[in-house]
Design a protein around this motif. Structure first.
Motif, PDB file in Angstrom:
ATOM      1  N   GLU A   1      56.395  37.939  44.148  1.00 41.56           N
ATOM      2  CA  GLU A   1      55.442  37.869  43.167  1.00 41.56           C
ATOM      3  C   GLU A   1      55.882  38.360  41.819  1.00 41.56           C
ATOM      4  OE1 GLU A   1      52.608  35.966  43.616  1.00 41.56           O
ATOM      5  OE2 GLU A   1      53.347  35.438  45.420  1.00 41.56           O
TER       6      GLU A   1
ATOM      7  N   GLU B   1      47.248  37.653  45.910  1.00 44.65           N
ATOM      8  CA  GLU B   1      48.309  37.328  44.987  1.00 44.65           C
ATOM      9  C   GLU B   1      47.891  36.955  43.277  1.00 44.65           C
ATOM     10  OE1 GLU B   1      49.121  32.625  45.846  1.00 44.65           O
ATOM     11  OE2 GLU B   1      50.258  33.996  46.660  1.00 44.65           O
ATOM     12  N   ARG B   2      46.607  37.420  43.257  1.00 44.96           N
ATOM     13  CA  ARG B   2      46.047  37.113  42.153  1.00 44.96           C
ATOM     14  C   ARG B   2      45.468  38.449  41.440  1.00 44.96           C
ATOM     15  NH1 ARG B   2      42.783  31.478  42.579  1.00 44.96           N
ATOM     16  NH2 ARG B   2      44.606  30.244  43.518  1.00 44.96           N
ATOM     17  N   CYS B   3      45.824  38.960  40.356  1.00 43.66           N
ATOM     18  CA  CYS B   3      45.500  40.078  39.779  1.00 43.66           C
ATOM     19  C   CYS B   3      44.411  39.881  38.572  1.00 43.66           C
ATOM     20  CB  CYS B   3      46.506  40.948  39.023  1.00 43.66           C
ATOM     21  SG  CYS B   3      46.268  42.514  38.630  1.00 43.66           S
ATOM     22  N   THR B   4      43.230  40.796  38.656  1.00 46.00           N
ATOM     23  CA  THR B   4      42.223  40.901  37.639  1.00 46.00           C
ATOM     24  C   THR B   4      42.738  41.258  36.216  1.00 46.00           C
ATOM     25  OG1 THR B   4      41.354  42.962  38.310  1.00 46.00           O
ATOM     26  CG2 THR B   4      40.479  40.962  39.408  1.00 46.00           C
TER      27      THR B   4
ATOM     28  N   ASP C   1      50.433  36.750  39.274  1.00 43.68           N
ATOM     29  CA  ASP C   1      49.275  35.772  38.943  1.00 43.68           C
ATOM     30  C   ASP C   1      47.915  36.336  38.489  1.00 43.68           C
ATOM     31  OD1 ASP C   1      47.717  33.372  38.612  1.00 43.68           O
ATOM     32  OD2 ASP C   1      48.288  32.647  40.736  1.00 43.68           O
ATOM     33  N   THR C   2      47.419  35.876  37.415  1.00 44.42           N
ATOM     34  CA  THR C   2      46.188  36.540  36.909  1.00 44.42           C
ATOM     35  C   THR C   2      44.802  35.521  36.857  1.00 44.42           C
ATOM     36  OG1 THR C   2      46.748  35.936  34.633  1.00 44.42           O
ATOM     37  CG2 THR C   2      47.465  38.078  35.284  1.00 44.42           C
ATOM     38  N   ARG C   3      45.013  34.359  37.817  1.00 44.03           N
ATOM     39  CA  ARG C   3      44.031  33.838  38.026  1.00 44.03           C
ATOM     40  C   ARG C   3      42.729  34.351  38.531  1.00 44.03           C
ATOM     41  NH1 ARG C   3      46.115  28.718  41.077  1.00 44.03           N
ATOM     42  NH2 ARG C   3      47.412  30.541  41.640  1.00 44.03           N
TER      43      ARG C   3
ATOM     44  N   PRO D   1      40.647  36.016  41.057  1.00 42.42           N
ATOM     45  CA  PRO D   1      41.179  36.197  42.620  1.00 42.42           C
ATOM     46  C   PRO D   1      40.245  35.656  43.634  1.00 42.42           C
ATOM     47  CG  PRO D   1      39.864  38.269  41.787  1.00 42.42           C
ATOM     48  CD  PRO D   1      40.188  37.229  40.616  1.00 42.42           C
TER      49      PRO D   1
END
Length: 567
Positions: free
Chosen positions: A311, A333-336, A345-347, A349
């Motif tokens: 990632e 795998e999505r971070c705030t 990835d920042t979409r 979560p």
């Protein structure tokens, strides 16, 4: 331990919660370095050990403040925005003949430094007998308190300090009997007609207070970036050509976003860096997808696990995976957050996967690992920041039929001491939290975090008896003295392991790479951290990443771990 010959370390940290400042103070107090921490707080009333509760006239919660009882002298006072709070944590010289340091003399010297600072702003401050602090019209009919002082001195070491009212709302003091004095007023620089910015006041205090409390000691100062409105920054500075209109959030697939360039400009970093320059020889990594690499990938896929190696685009993925090592990333795998250096990835979560802890423990068993490294995405959407899943994963691994070391690389959990305690209670082998960069670049590099909060988290973990670890990446515009100062701060709070590696710009929309640090510079930082500051282990090289050689780094720092197979 840090040598006593080190200069006094002055840090302007900007807004810091009282709880985080208190955690930082406690760790610095337990060390040997001399620090002067300068900051502002959210509204809080603090009571000294002899404070009278009756001097708090309202429930602080009803006026938007909190209340804290602390181990300093004095009664109740207020801290809040527009007030400069200073915490000198220093070792005072003993009296002549070997006697203990003199508290009264120390308070006098603090007052002297503040009096000298405000004198440069045109105010004639002085002392009022029997009432610590600095006063205006001290000998006249209307004495007014400009700065409060409350300290603790133990074994020749100081903590707590002073609060100088710069442009604070004086109505806050109407909810208490300030310092237990009911017949004298409180004032501020602004109320006395002094039009000084917080930066100007910090400069004066940083110049005068250290000179008074530790005469002859040199000062090493580093500041959180002093923010400027974008209207004060030229279009060219913000990344647009002369005369071009700048959209506040103009997205771009081909260049650093305008907002990010603005934050870099605030921190004194300009230009497009060297991202297009050819990598130096020491940064080149060979592609090697061997059998062990493929096996680890198969296990991760079959158990629907995420690895930070993939990632975050780690350059060591082939070396580590071919050795059977990997770092598991918890909570999806999505971070705030959207840190300027990070590829994750920042979409928005997805929902928390409650089965993740058990599957990671299964993977640890299937891979025969002796040391498991667990990292996480920031989950600011969760009340506990994700602490429960981290703790349950550690507990699931520890429940295996054989001993396995665990290292957790966690976010700042939004500064929650309760969330951090949940992780600590799971008893990981190492608690890791990366400070990432130097103080000046924090806002540009990770705008949703802070240097002070990271130091506070590490301080709390250390106070709880944990082995602690932190790391930073270089090449984003920092200087060697700033990196060394960061190491000083980490050493001062007792961090056991530090990693330092070269920043690699993931895409053209991330922070520009400013320069390549040489292997010799990384070696210099390792020597400085280990031999001059006493950090247990410093892993420092161009390709170092936080989880690289994690087990062997822990063992080098004196942690009892088996390092046969590590993930």
């Amino acid at each position: 331990m840090i040598k006593s010959s080190q200069p006094i370390q002055v840090r302007w940290l900007g807004p810091v919660s009282y709880g985080e400042a208190w955690a930082l103070q406690q760790s610095l107090f337990d060390g040997a370095a001399d620090h002067l921490i300068l900051c502002e707080h959210d509204p809080v009333y603090t009571l000294g050990v002899r404070a009278d509760d009756a001097n708090v006239l309202v429930d602080p919660a009803t006026v938007g403040a909190t209340i804290e009882r602390v181990n300093r002298g004095g009664d109740v006072t207020f801290h809040g925005p527009g007030q400069l709070v200073g915490y000198p944590i220093v070792s005072l010289p003993t009296k002549r003949g070997g006697g203990m340091a003199d508290t009264a003399a120390y308070v006098h010297n603090l007052e002297e430094g503040l009096i000298a600072a405000v004198a440069e702003l045109g105010l004639d401050a002085g002392r009022l007998s029997g009432f610590p602090g600095i006063w205006l019209d001290a000998d006249g009919p209307t004495p007014r308190k400009l700065a409060a002082i409350g300290v603790r001195l133990s074994r020749g070491r100081t903590m707590h300090g002073f609060a100088l009212n710069v442009d604070v709302d004086l109505d806050w003091f109407g909810h208490i009997v300030p310092c237990g004095i009911d017949d004298k007023a409180v004032t501020s620089l602004r109320a006395e007609g002094v039009d000084a910015t917080m930066r100007e006041v910090v400069d004066l205090v940083a110049a005068h207070v250290p000179a008074q409390i530790l005469p002859g000691t040199t000062v090493e100062r580093h500041d959180r970036v002093w923010r400027q409105p974008q209207s004060d920054l030229a279009p060219f500075t913000l990344g647009a050509g002369a005369g071009e209109r700048i959209e506040p959030e103009a997205p771009s697939r081909n260049a650093t976003p305008v907002r990010l360039k603005g934050r870099l400009a605030e921190a004194g970093v300009g230009g497009d860096g060297v991202a297009s320059a050819r990598k130096p020889e020491w940064m080149r990594v060979s592609l090697n997808t061997g059998e062990e690499y493929r096996r680890l990938k198969r296990v991760s896929r079959s158990l629907e696990l995420t690895t930070v190696c993939e990632e975050a685009g780690c350059p060591n993925i082939f070396e580590c995976w071919n050795e059977g090592t990997a770092t598991f990333m918890l909570l999806g795998e999505r971070c705030t957050r959207a840190c300027g250096f990070c590829l994750v990835d920042t979409r928005r979560p997805e929902a928390v996967d409650e089965g993740e802890p058990a599957r990671i423990a299964e993977a640890v068993e299937a891979l025969g690992l002796d040391y498991a490294v667990l990292t996480m995405v920031a989950r600011d959407d969760l009340d506990d920041g994700g602490a429960e899943i981290v703790a349950r994963t550690v507990e699931a691994i520890h429940a295996l039929d054989r001993p396995v070391g665990t290292e957790v690389l966690i976010s700042d959990l939004r500064g929650s001491a309760t969330s951090l305690q949940r992780v600590i209670d799971a008893n990981p082998t190492v608690v890791n939290h990366n400070i990432e960069t130097v103080l000046r670049l924090q806002r540009a590099v990770r705008p949703s975090a802070s240097y002070a909060r990271s130091l506070a988290l590490l301080s709390r973990a250390k106070q709880a008896g944990m082995t602690t670890k932190s790391g930073l990446i270089v090449g984003m515009g920092e200087t060697m003295p700033e990196v060394r100062a960061t190491l000083v701060d980490l050493a001062a709070i007792g961090v056991d392991i530090v990693t330092i590696g070269q920043y690699l710009q993931p895409t053209s929309t991330h922070l520009p790479l400013q320069r390549w640090w040489t292997p010799e510079e990384f070696d210099e930082l390792k020597l400085y951290g280990e031999h001059e500051l006493g950090i247990g282990h410093v892993e420092s090289s161009p390709l170092t990443r936080s989880s690289h050689h994690a087990g062997s780094a822990a063992a080098s720092a004196g942690v009892a771990v088996s390092i046969g197979r590590i993930a």
